[in-house]
Design a protein around this motif. Structure first.
Motif, PDB file in Angstrom:
ATOM      1  N   SER A 197       0.830  -1.189   0.068  1.00  0.00           N
ATOM      2  CA  SER A 197      -0.147   0.116   0.040  1.00  0.00           C
ATOM      3  C   SER A 197       0.786   1.492  -0.183  1.00  0.00           C
ATOM      4  O   SER A 197       0.478   2.324  -0.286  1.00  0.00           O
ATOM      5  CB  SER A 197      -0.964   0.047   1.086  1.00  0.00           C
ATOM      6  OG  SER A 197      -0.202   0.206   2.534  1.00  0.00           O
ATOM      7  N   ILE A 242       1.410   2.097  -3.821  1.00  0.00           N
ATOM      8  CA  ILE A 242       0.307   1.859  -4.789  1.00  0.00           C
ATOM      9  C   ILE A 242       0.105   2.907  -5.687  1.00  0.00           C
ATOM     10  O   ILE A 242      -0.220   2.633  -6.678  1.00  0.00           O
ATOM     11  CB  ILE A 242      -0.850   1.914  -3.845  1.00  0.00           C
ATOM     12  CG1 ILE A 242      -1.986   1.214  -4.820  1.00  0.00           C
ATOM     13  CG2 ILE A 242      -1.325   3.366  -3.161  1.00  0.00           C
ATOM     14  CD1 ILE A 242      -3.227   1.149  -3.871  1.00  0.00           C
ATOM     15  N   LYS A 295      -2.932  -3.418  -5.961  1.00  0.00           N
ATOM     16  CA  LYS A 295      -3.519  -3.200  -4.541  1.00  0.00           C
ATOM     17  C   LYS A 295      -3.838  -4.297  -3.978  1.00  0.00           C
ATOM     18  O   LYS A 295      -4.285  -5.633  -4.898  1.00  0.00           O
ATOM     19  CB  LYS A 295      -4.574  -2.391  -4.749  1.00  0.00           C
ATOM     20  CG  LYS A 295      -5.316  -1.799  -3.546  1.00  0.00           C
ATOM     21  CD  LYS A 295      -6.318  -0.922  -3.912  1.00  0.00           C
ATOM     22  CE  LYS A 295      -7.852  -1.388  -4.251  1.00  0.00           C
ATOM     23  NZ  LYS A 295      -8.813  -0.253  -4.599  1.00  0.00           N
ATOM     24  N   LYS A 302       2.927  -8.891  -4.064  1.00  0.00           N
ATOM     25  CA  LYS A 302       3.004  -7.786  -4.872  1.00  0.00           C
ATOM     26  C   LYS A 302       3.927  -8.309  -6.257  1.00  0.00           C
ATOM     27  O   LYS A 302       3.706  -8.037  -7.151  1.00  0.00           O
ATOM     28  CB  LYS A 302       3.760  -6.635  -4.283  1.00  0.00           C
ATOM     29  CG  LYS A 302       3.887  -5.469  -5.130  1.00  0.00           C
ATOM     30  CD  LYS A 302       4.709  -4.422  -4.671  1.00  0.00           C
ATOM     31  CE  LYS A 302       5.197  -3.533  -5.563  1.00  0.00           C
ATOM     32  NZ  LYS A 302       6.329  -2.606  -5.057  1.00  0.00           N
TER      33      LYS A 302
END
Lengths: 195, 337
Positions: A15, A18, A24, A104
């Motif tokens: 986050s 982002i 996300k 991620k």
């Protein structure tokens, strides 16, 4: 037992940038961190550009020593993604997983897969065939699916179709008319009535 | 003795923290004065060795002031007496060991020494202020009641320490203090508020410099500041460290810098972990995660090759041991405030 401390830190880190990555990851519910929802933007310069794709993430107990299970919930037209179930064919989500990867980085890989399809190792044979034999049609379809399912403006399309169905129109016809009308509910209704 | 005194000191420190701020400010000023003297001294010593410009010096000075400032806060917590001898002795020992190391290592160790120069300076001031406190063993040792006498003592003791230092080091090494110190300090002055965050970055700055000379730290080099990531560990979030890894293509090969936390479980790496190098690709992880992987997959998370042989345990020589042990202590003294 999932390493929730790590997952928590991953979420924080994700986050944090982002803005830059556009990727996300949020928990599906507050109850557990084992079920998550990832969101990736469609890569620029591809038929997926402009779309926002949701991916359902389930963490196995052995995570991060085992790969997270990922599946598109947004419909995608792509040789390595099932157009039916959203299942993803990507090596790092299978045997090439490494615990050094994160949610991620895995989502980044999925995003990279969108821009670089591998039709030789397909998940969806129909799409792969079309990709190989009729690339232009493939691009058209993929873009259409992006417009239809992955655009924010199209988010309400299911509800709109539902509404038309409730009015008595067959679902397939309602959907196609709505698509033809660019998502405009009233225009679609007019067309349906006049047609 | 060491750990003992630290514990005692920190226990001691807690109730007194508030009242000491005033004293700290005063001391900061005296530190400034003292620093001038110190610098003059050093100038004298260094003038034979190398030309240097004033600017550099002032940057260094500014940086050091910060440190001194902080160290003073801590120093007051120190029990006095034997401690002083101990720390001075350590310095001697440290320099000796540097001088003993011969040609192949010499550059590394001199670079290392310059890394330490920061520490050394603060420590020398620390020992002096410790000394002065033992001079007036009155009960207001902790309070804001530091006076001119104390400052003078500090200045004298420091000048002495400054005298001593160059004598102990080889004549070539002092000039090297300057350029490296310069790379270290500006960041400190720039970043300001948080001591914690920048402890690690300055060092990682220094390391590329060393490698620029063609002398990178060897991964198993006992003199390599392995303790530094640990240091950052104690105080900073693991991500501050990881952030600049993500810029490089292969994070774990990044100049051989040891990450501060395990990339698998994100827990902090302790000393054993940081000296643990299970794969030639340089990917480090904690022993726990390594064991876990050995039970199942058996492949290095960094390069996906199977772990072939018994992990290479980085050796810690006697000297290296004392060094790496000593450094975190003195550094953490600086950063604790």
């Amino acid at each position: 037992m999932v390493d929730f401390a790590r997952v928590q830190k991953e979420l924080q880190e994700c986050s944090r940038d982002i803005e830059r990555s556009g990727i996300k990851v949020i928990p599906k519910s507050e109850a557990t961190l084992a079920r998550l929802i990832g969101t990736i933007p469609g890569p620029v310069g591809t038929p997926y550009e402009g779309g926002t794709f949701q991916i359902d993430i389930a963490l196995p107990d052995a995570y991060p020593f085992e790969p997270p299970k990922m599946q598109f919930t947004t419909k995608v037209w792509h040789p390595n993604i099932s157009s039916q179930s959203g299942a993803i064919c990507l090596d790092i989500l299978k045997d090439q997983w490494s615990p050094a990867l994160t949610l991620k980085t895995a989502l980044l890989s999925v995003q990279a897969l969108l821009s670089a399809p591998q039709p030789d190792d397909p998940q969806d044979a129909v799409v792969a065939q079309q990709y190989l034999k009729d690339y232009q049609t493939f691009v058209g379809t993929a873009r259409y699916w992006t417009e239809t399912f992955a655009k924010k403006s199209s988010l309400g399309i299911v509800e709109k179709v539902q509404k038309l169905v409730e009015m008595g129109f067959p679902e397939a016809q309602a959907r196609s008319t709505l698509e033809a009308a660019g998502g405009d509910e009233n225009l679609a209704l007019e067309k349906l009535c006049s047609g | 003795m060491v750990s003992d005194s630290i514990t005692r000191a920190s226990v001691h420190a807690v109730p007194n923290n508030g009242g000491r701020d005033l004293g700290k400010k005063k001391r900061a000023r005296s530190a400034k004065l003292k620093q001038c003297k110190l610098d003059v001294r050093r100038e004298q010593w260094l003038s034979q060795g190398a030309m240097k410009n004033k600017e550099q010096n002032s940057v260094v000075k500014a940086g050091k002031e910060r440190n001194n400032n902080r160290s003073f806060g801590n120093l007051e917590m120190r029990p006095r007496g034997g401690q002083i001898d101990g720390s001075i002795h350590h310095h001697h020992h440290h320099h000796d060991s540097d001088m003993e190391s011969n040609s192949p290592n010499s550059l590394t160790s001199s670079v290392l020494e310059s890394n330490y120069s920061e520490t050394t300076f603060t420590s020398s001031s620390s020992s002096s202020s410790g000394g002065c406190c033992s001079g007036n063993i009155t009960e207001d040792e902790e309070g804001g009641g530091d006076d001119g006498c104390l400052d003078d003592w500090e200045a004298v003791a420091d000048a002495l320490a400054a005298d001593e230092k160059p004598k102990n080091t080889c004549p070539e090494s002092p000039p090297e203090h300057e350029p490296i110190a310069q790379t270290v300090f500006p960041q400190e002055t720039a970043i300001g508020s948080d001591q914690v965050e920048h402890l690690n970055p300055p060092y990682s700055r220094v390391i590329p410099k060393a490698s620029g000379n063609g002398h990178a730290w060897r991964p198993d080099d006992a003199f390599r500041p392995q303790s530094l990531p640990n240091l950052a560990n104690q105080l900073s979030l693991p991500n501050s460290n990881r952030k600049h890894y993500s810029c490089g293509g292969v994070p774990w090969a990044y100049n051989g810098v040891v990450p501060s936390s395990c990339p698998i479980c994100y827990e902090d790496l302790d000393f054993t972990d940081t000296s643990f190098l299970p794969c030639l690709c340089g990917f480090r992880l904690c022993l726990f995660c390594h064991n876990r992987i050995m039970e199942e997959d058996g492949r290095c998370p960094g390069c996906r090759k199977p772990y072939e042989h018994e992990p290479v345990e980085a050796e810690t020589s006697v000297h290296g041991g004392s060094l790496t042990f000593r450094l975190p202590r003195s550094c953490s003294m600086i950063t604790r405030s």
